[in-house]
Design a protein around this motif. Structure first.
Motif, PDB file in Angstrom:
ATOM      1  N   ASN A  83       7.669   0.193   5.292  1.00 16.24           N
ATOM      2  CA  ASN A  83       7.311  -1.344   4.918  1.00 16.24           C
ATOM      3  C   ASN A  83       5.786  -1.641   5.422  1.00 16.24           C
ATOM      4  OD1 ASN A  83       7.144  -4.203   6.902  1.00 16.24           O
ATOM      5  ND2 ASN A  83       8.007  -4.567   4.728  1.00 16.24           N
ATOM      6  N   ALA A  84       5.251  -1.363   6.287  1.00 23.96           N
ATOM      7  CA  ALA A  84       4.225  -1.271   6.869  1.00 23.96           C
ATOM      8  C   ALA A  84       3.130  -0.616   5.731  1.00 23.96           C
ATOM      9  CB  ALA A  84       3.843  -0.823   8.341  1.00 23.96           C
ATOM     10  N   GLU A  85       3.439   0.574   5.607  1.00 23.86           N
ATOM     11  CA  GLU A  85       2.508   1.305   4.611  1.00 23.86           C
ATOM     12  C   GLU A  85       2.351   0.714   3.253  1.00 23.86           C
ATOM     13  OE1 GLU A  85       0.695   4.647   5.705  1.00 23.86           O
ATOM     14  OE2 GLU A  85       1.098   2.815   6.915  1.00 23.86           O
ATOM     15  N   ARG A  86       3.659  -0.080   2.891  1.00 26.65           N
ATOM     16  CA  ARG A  86       3.410  -0.715   1.659  1.00 26.65           C
ATOM     17  C   ARG A  86       2.589  -2.212   1.907  1.00 26.65           C
ATOM     18  NH1 ARG A  86       3.462  -6.285  -0.614  1.00 26.65           N
ATOM     19  NH2 ARG A  86       4.070  -5.836  -2.701  1.00 26.65           N
ATOM     20  N   MET A  87       2.527  -2.746   2.871  1.00 31.05           N
ATOM     21  CA  MET A  87       1.507  -3.862   2.912  1.00 31.05           C
ATOM     22  C   MET A  87       0.203  -3.337   3.007  1.00 31.05           C
ATOM     23  SD  MET A  87       3.647  -6.266   2.996  1.00 31.05           S
ATOM     24  CE  MET A  87       2.536  -7.707   3.306  1.00 31.05           C
ATOM     25  N   ARG A  88       0.063  -2.257   3.565  1.00 32.43           N
ATOM     26  CA  ARG A  88      -1.395  -1.465   3.711  1.00 32.43           C
ATOM     27  C   ARG A  88      -1.713  -1.093   2.193  1.00 32.43           C
ATOM     28  NH1 ARG A  88      -3.250   0.724   8.191  1.00 32.43           N
ATOM     29  NH2 ARG A  88      -3.692   2.629   7.304  1.00 32.43           N
ATOM     30  N   SER A  89      -0.767  -0.345   1.671  1.00 33.73           N
ATOM     31  CA  SER A  89      -1.085  -0.158   0.178  1.00 33.73           C
ATOM     32  C   SER A  89      -1.783  -1.212  -0.690  1.00 33.73           C
ATOM     33  CB  SER A  89      -0.167   0.461  -0.360  1.00 33.73           C
ATOM     34  OG  SER A  89       1.038  -0.139  -1.009  1.00 33.73           O
ATOM     35  N   VAL A  90      -1.276  -2.267  -0.540  1.00 35.94           N
ATOM     36  CA  VAL A  90      -1.795  -3.606  -1.406  1.00 35.94           C
ATOM     37  C   VAL A  90      -3.172  -3.731  -1.100  1.00 35.94           C
ATOM     38  CG1 VAL A  90      -1.458  -5.762  -1.890  1.00 35.94           C
ATOM     39  CG2 VAL A  90       0.400  -4.259  -1.654  1.00 35.94           C
ATOM     40  N   ASN A  91      -3.375  -3.984   0.414  1.00 36.01           N
ATOM     41  CA  ASN A  91      -4.828  -4.438   0.706  1.00 36.01           C
ATOM     42  C   ASN A  91      -5.805  -3.231   0.576  1.00 36.01           C
ATOM     43  OD1 ASN A  91      -3.922  -6.830   1.497  1.00 36.01           O
ATOM     44  ND2 ASN A  91      -3.754  -6.618   3.622  1.00 36.01           N
ATOM     45  N   ALA A  92      -5.266  -1.822   0.624  1.00 41.18           N
ATOM     46  CA  ALA A  92      -6.160  -1.052   0.341  1.00 41.18           C
ATOM     47  C   ALA A  92      -6.609  -0.912  -1.131  1.00 41.18           C
ATOM     48  CB  ALA A  92      -5.586   0.442   0.572  1.00 41.18           C
ATOM     49  N   ALA A  93      -5.805  -1.075  -2.232  1.00 38.68           N
ATOM     50  CA  ALA A  93      -5.914  -1.620  -3.433  1.00 38.68           C
ATOM     51  C   ALA A  93      -7.113  -2.557  -3.751  1.00 38.68           C
ATOM     52  CB  ALA A  93      -4.748  -1.679  -4.385  1.00 38.68           C
ATOM     53  N   ILE A  94      -6.566  -3.541  -3.043  1.00 41.12           N
ATOM     54  CA  ILE A  94      -7.529  -4.682  -3.105  1.00 41.12           C
ATOM     55  C   ILE A  94      -8.752  -4.400  -2.681  1.00 41.12           C
ATOM     56  CG2 ILE A  94      -8.105  -7.017  -2.129  1.00 41.12           C
ATOM     57  CD1 ILE A  94      -5.315  -7.747  -2.078  1.00 41.12           C
ATOM     58  N   ALA A  95      -9.147  -3.811  -1.462  1.00 42.67           N
ATOM     59  CA  ALA A  95     -10.271  -3.413  -1.022  1.00 42.67           C
ATOM     60  C   ALA A  95     -11.292  -2.384  -1.696  1.00 42.67           C
ATOM     61  CB  ALA A  95     -10.256  -2.878   0.407  1.00 42.67           C
ATOM     62  N   GLY A  96     -10.434  -1.638  -2.366  1.00 44.16           N
ATOM     63  CA  GLY A  96     -11.143  -0.531  -3.299  1.00 44.16           C
ATOM     64  C   GLY A  96     -10.993   0.748  -2.711  1.00 44.16           C
ATOM     65  N   ASP A 106      -8.366   2.451  -2.184  1.00 40.99           N
ATOM     66  CA  ASP A 106      -7.459   3.336  -3.136  1.00 40.99           C
ATOM     67  C   ASP A 106      -7.756   2.941  -4.472  1.00 40.99           C
ATOM     68  OD1 ASP A 106      -5.493   4.731  -4.059  1.00 40.99           O
ATOM     69  OD2 ASP A 106      -3.709   3.482  -3.224  1.00 40.99           O
ATOM     70  N   PRO A 107      -8.804   3.345  -5.252  1.00 42.61           N
ATOM     71  CA  PRO A 107      -9.085   2.905  -6.612  1.00 42.61           C
ATOM     72  C   PRO A 107      -8.045   3.384  -7.563  1.00 42.61           C
ATOM     73  CG  PRO A 107     -10.622   4.668  -5.863  1.00 42.61           C
ATOM     74  CD  PRO A 107      -9.918   4.169  -4.622  1.00 42.61           C
ATOM     75  N   LYS A 108      -7.232   4.411  -7.276  1.00 38.70           N
ATOM     76  CA  LYS A 108      -6.512   4.715  -8.141  1.00 38.70           C
ATOM     77  C   LYS A 108      -4.810   4.449  -7.854  1.00 38.70           C
ATOM     78  CE  LYS A 108      -8.788   9.371  -9.339  1.00 38.70           C
ATOM     79  NZ  LYS A 108      -8.607  10.815  -9.408  1.00 38.70           N
ATOM     80  N   ALA A 109      -4.798   3.408  -6.975  1.00 36.47           N
ATOM     81  CA  ALA A 109      -3.582   2.679  -6.580  1.00 36.47           C
ATOM     82  C   ALA A 109      -2.407   3.725  -6.377  1.00 36.47           C
ATOM     83  CB  ALA A 109      -3.247   1.764  -7.714  1.00 36.47           C
ATOM     84  N   GLU A 110      -2.811   5.034  -5.790  1.00 39.24           N
ATOM     85  CA  GLU A 110      -1.777   5.948  -5.417  1.00 39.24           C
ATOM     86  C   GLU A 110      -1.043   5.687  -4.228  1.00 39.24           C
ATOM     87  OE1 GLU A 110      -4.067   9.642  -4.273  1.00 39.24           O
ATOM     88  OE2 GLU A 110      -5.063   9.936  -6.273  1.00 39.24           O
ATOM     89  N   ALA A 111      -1.157   5.016  -3.302  1.00 40.40           N
ATOM     90  CA  ALA A 111      -0.511   4.611  -2.364  1.00 40.40           C
ATOM     91  C   ALA A 111       0.394   3.220  -3.022  1.00 40.40           C
ATOM     92  CB  ALA A 111      -1.394   3.876  -1.060  1.00 40.40           C
ATOM     93  N   LEU A 112      -0.173   2.498  -3.693  1.00 39.36           N
ATOM     94  CA  LEU A 112       0.564   1.078  -4.154  1.00 39.36           C
ATOM     95  C   LEU A 112       1.795   1.686  -4.846  1.00 39.36           C
ATOM     96  CD1 LEU A 112      -0.058  -2.049  -4.269  1.00 39.36           C
ATOM     97  CD2 LEU A 112      -0.798  -1.486  -6.792  1.00 39.36           C
TER      98      LEU A 112
END
Length: 217
Positions: free
Chosen positions: A90-103, A105-111
């Motif tokens: 659940n924590a990694e999910r929240m981090r994945s969204v903000n990583a995608a927003i921050a750029g 994780d440009p390929k949205a792999e974690a998302l």
């Protein structure tokens, strides 16, 4: 996040609707496969100076956050191995969204890894709104009062977020869009997760409520 500058104010209702819809309807999300991915969720240039998450198990993408963004999660250890695994994903999910927003994780792999079904659709919509507004994310976000319920291969996590020190950031000037603090900065999240064939607890549905009284502390 909920601390939106004037530039994103017009998008608030649309984004909230997408999040609300992710918690309604049928259980089609449980049938979604990992290949039903949503691409193109990059949100601008990444930051070369980034802090990485704790080492991940084999096959799990490492999530990097920019050095000016801190996310803290309270209550991750319950003494129950299954519940702890749910809270971790659940924590990694929240981090994945903000990583995608921050750029970062440009390929949205974690998302795509930690979300599926309607939760993935809602997350991609939210990330795209930041991208179109040329905004990133900065500051500190705290997650607390995290409770988990497990029923076989399904689980629910209810938790609060203090976003009063988190801000949207203008990617052109690299400056935060600071706004006046309010009760709306305290968000209640209600999420559903399902364990996939690889043992990952993916978020399938999520609904958020800003200004929830139980989170005002």
């Amino acid at each position: 996040m909920n601390r939106r500058p004037t530039l994103l104010a017009a998008l608030t209702l649309t984004a909230a609707a997408a999040l609300t819809l992710s918690a309604c309807g049928s259980d089609d999300s449980s049938k979604s496969k990992n290949n039903d991915k949503i691409a193109g969720a990059d949100a601008g240039a990444g930051n070369a100076s980034a802090s990485e998450s704790a080492p991940q198990a084999a096959g799990r993408p490492k999530i990097k956050l920019p050095s000016d963004l801190t996310m803290t999660f309270e209550g991750g250890k319950t003494g129950d191995a299954v519940k702890d695994a749910v809270l971790a994903d659940n924590a990694e999910r929240m981090r994945s969204v903000n990583a995608a927003i921050a750029g970062t994780d440009p390929k949205a792999e974690a998302l795509n890894f930690y979300n599926t079904g309607r939760a993935l659709e809602a997350a991609a919509v939210w990330v795209e709104k930041f991208k179109k507004a040329n905004l990133g994310i900065t500051g500190t976000i705290r997650y607390y009062d995290r409770t988990v319920t497990v029923d076989g291969k399904a689980a629910s996590v209810l938790f609060c977020a203090d976003e009063s020190k988190g801000y949207a950031k203008d990617l052109k000037t690299n400056k935060p869009k600071v706004t006046t603090p309010s009760d709306e900065d305290f968000i209640l999240y209600n999420t559903r997760l399902e364990k996939n064939g690889n043992g990952v607890w993916q978020t399938t549905r999520i609904v958020s409520t800003a200004g929830a009284k139980q989170c005002l502390k």
